[in-house]
Design an enzyme around this catalytic site. Sequence first.
Site, mmCIF file in Angstrom:
data_model
loop_
_atom_site.group_PDB
_atom_site.id
_atom_site.type_symbol
_atom_site.label_atom_id
_atom_site.label_comp_id
_atom_site.label_asym_id
_atom_site.label_seq_id
_atom_site.Cartn_x
_atom_site.Cartn_y
_atom_site.Cartn_z
ATOM 1 N N LYS A 196 23.710 13.179 65.970
ATOM 2 C CA LYS A 196 22.875 13.407 64.775
ATOM 3 C C LYS A 196 21.733 12.870 64.977
ATOM 4 O O LYS A 196 20.716 13.546 64.705
ATOM 5 C CB LYS A 196 23.653 12.812 63.551
ATOM 6 N N GLU A 202 24.797 5.587 74.023
ATOM 7 C CA GLU A 202 26.078 6.103 74.832
ATOM 8 C C GLU A 202 25.886 7.552 75.017
ATOM 9 O O GLU A 202 25.917 7.931 76.280
ATOM 10 C CB GLU A 202 27.582 5.905 74.254
ATOM 11 N N GLY A 254 27.850 11.739 59.715
ATOM 12 C CA GLY A 254 28.671 11.863 61.150
ATOM 13 C C GLY A 254 30.088 11.922 61.151
ATOM 14 O O GLY A 254 30.490 12.701 61.727
ATOM 15 N N ARG A 255 30.694 11.176 60.329
ATOM 16 C CA ARG A 255 32.170 11.326 60.507
ATOM 17 C C ARG A 255 32.765 12.469 59.472
ATOM 18 O O ARG A 255 33.966 12.635 59.432
ATOM 19 C CB ARG A 255 32.637 10.189 59.938
ATOM 20 N N GLU A 340 35.128 3.148 58.620
ATOM 21 C CA GLU A 340 33.610 3.164 58.665
ATOM 22 C C GLU A 340 33.298 3.371 57.134
ATOM 23 O O GLU A 340 32.220 3.033 56.741
ATOM 24 C CB GLU A 340 33.130 4.148 59.330
ATOM 25 N N HIS A 371 59.621 4.303 69.773
ATOM 26 C CA HIS A 371 59.957 3.455 70.722
ATOM 27 C C HIS A 371 58.941 2.599 71.167
ATOM 28 O O HIS A 371 58.922 1.970 72.423
ATOM 29 C CB HIS A 371 60.197 4.838 72.210
ATOM 30 N N LYS A 500 24.890 -3.307 67.904
ATOM 31 C CA LYS A 500 23.873 -2.449 68.780
ATOM 32 C C LYS A 500 22.740 -3.297 69.193
ATOM 33 O O LYS A 500 22.256 -3.100 70.281
ATOM 34 C CB LYS A 500 23.544 -1.091 67.929
HETATM 35 O O1 F6P Z 1 27.934 4.045 65.229
HETATM 36 C C1 F6P Z 1 28.108 4.558 64.111
HETATM 37 C C2 F6P Z 1 27.433 5.918 64.116
HETATM 38 O O2 F6P Z 1 26.474 5.920 63.456
HETATM 39 C C3 F6P Z 1 28.602 6.689 63.414
HETATM 40 O O3 F6P Z 1 28.407 6.731 62.231
HETATM 41 C C4 F6P Z 1 28.277 8.155 64.034
HETATM 42 O O4 F6P Z 1 29.315 9.156 63.789
HETATM 43 C C5 F6P Z 1 28.107 7.878 65.567
HETATM 44 O O5 F6P Z 1 27.381 6.429 65.302
HETATM 45 C C6 F6P Z 1 27.375 8.758 66.435
HETATM 46 O O6 F6P Z 1 25.929 8.901 65.873
HETATM 47 P P1 F6P Z 1 25.139 10.075 66.490
HETATM 48 O O7 F6P Z 1 25.837 11.285 66.009
HETATM 49 O O8 F6P Z 1 23.878 9.844 65.759
HETATM 50 O O9 F6P Z 1 25.031 10.137 67.844
#
Ligand code: F6P
Length: 535
Positions: A196, A202, A254-255, A340, A371, A500
């Site tokens: 987003k 990452e 995002g979620r 979240e 199990h 972060k």
């Molecule tokens: O770290 C939390 C977050 O902001 C989530 O809410 C989101 O889904 C994820 O990081 C990834 O964010 P982005 O889509 O901006 O890379």
Amino acid sequence: MFKDLKSLRSQQCGESISELFEDDPNRADMFSVRFETLLFDYSKTQITAAVRAGLIELCNRQNVAGRREAMFEGGKVNETEQRAVLHTALRDPDGPELIVDGEDIRAPLRATLGRMERLARRVRSGELAGPGGPFTDVVNIGIGGSDLGPVMAALALAPYHDGPRCHFVSNVDGAHIHDILQRIDPKTTLVIVASKTFTTVETMTNAATARRWVESGGGKPARQFLALSTSEEETAAFGIPREHVFGFEDWVGGRYSVWGPIGLSLMLAVGPDHFQAFLAGGKSMDTHFRTAPWKQTMPVMLALTGVWHNQVCGYPTRAVLPYDQRLRRLPAYLQQLEMESNGKSVAMDGSPLPHLSGPVVWGEPGTNGQHAFYQLLHQGTSVVPAEFLVAANGHEPELEQHHRLLVVNCLAQSEALMRGRSLDDACALMRAAGYTGTELERQARHRVFPGNRPSTTLIYPQLTPYVLGQIIALYEHRVFVEGVILGINSFDQWGVELGKELANSLLPLLSRANGDAEKDGSTRALLDFVRKFKA
Ligand code: F6P
């Protein structure tokens, strides 16, 4: 807020569920909700008509209907970020005009969906290809909501895959991308960078690695990279041509984003028609949520069951137990969606939350979990409400016996949790096995199940794209209703920021010993260890 309900707690949370069934032979009908082909059964809980009335009253008191309409109509219900929350519009691009910040959002939504479909058709037909030929593989690089939704849905809909193979890279751990890239061809791989913000460390680290891999393997990043993002600036800065960018607005959290461009990998795998069916399923749940009376609204009753167990009975966790191997990432997806969203200790107005935040959500598919951790569910000292999901049919008619075993195991577990086994019954078992005297009782006590442990079951005919859409929207609205009842903002996630920031401040300290004076003793010692053993 939960005062009235808490007065019911001691008598009610311990009420015998088995006796509730004895008292009311129609309990399963009275304490379940049907919607289209779905059945949500919450009769194996201690919820009675009086409890339910009290819970429903919470919806009225907390103005769930008003907040719901504000959300659907584009109100800025995400108050800490001053944003609308309109993932529901993604699954209804042909709906009536919907104005956000002075502009109708439906036309751009239709245009983006149309672009996604055209791209998916061209990739799937081989018309759009890499330098080595038609795309055989798609790698979606994203994390959190930019990964969990598509990966969960792509696994769930495996029987519908007839496009390129889809892979998902999320972790910044180089092992993740390494293990995927080593088995695919850089000249026939389409890389989707899903973020987003397009700044998540990452994702940007993995995207840069993937670009080097494509370049060094004879591929053409300009042809083989797509971006899914709200930021034109950041995608351009990364070098992705505008026509390869699928944009969306900041009112898609995002979620909650799998329904739009972030779902592109899913669309590539299952095709635009199945993706449309997924959207239609979500939309059907939206209509149900907006129109049914509370008692017959599935997301509302799922939410109220959660509120009952967490807030009133005080059970701090809940287990999500899909008896569906293809829903194996659903617990992880729901962890983000629920924790979240509702893992907050401040109310919407900034005051401390006067009650618990949302619960810990965890789980694994059945029968595997049986199990592993079900021992604790049955005989541990904590009560963990269990949420089962199961389909009446699998997708493998030739393996029907497997599915029958799967279904009966699911039903047996909810029955066992409720029924338990008394000391008398356990003694009878041990007597039959030849035990006598004190050893009989000692052995029997280990075989007692307290029972009376609550569970719910969501059952559906088959996990089709439409049904998956319904299930995901069901849980989204469940989280929304719980959030409104708790009085929190379910749409921000400030709690992920501090870690972060600290990671950024630690990065330079990995390679130099000075400068870590402001860190605590433990962090300094751990840094020392890494520096010492770093190759
Ligand atoms: O770290 C939390 C977050 O902001 C989530 O809410 C989101 O889904 C994820 O990081 C990834 O964010 P982005 O889509 O901006 O890379």
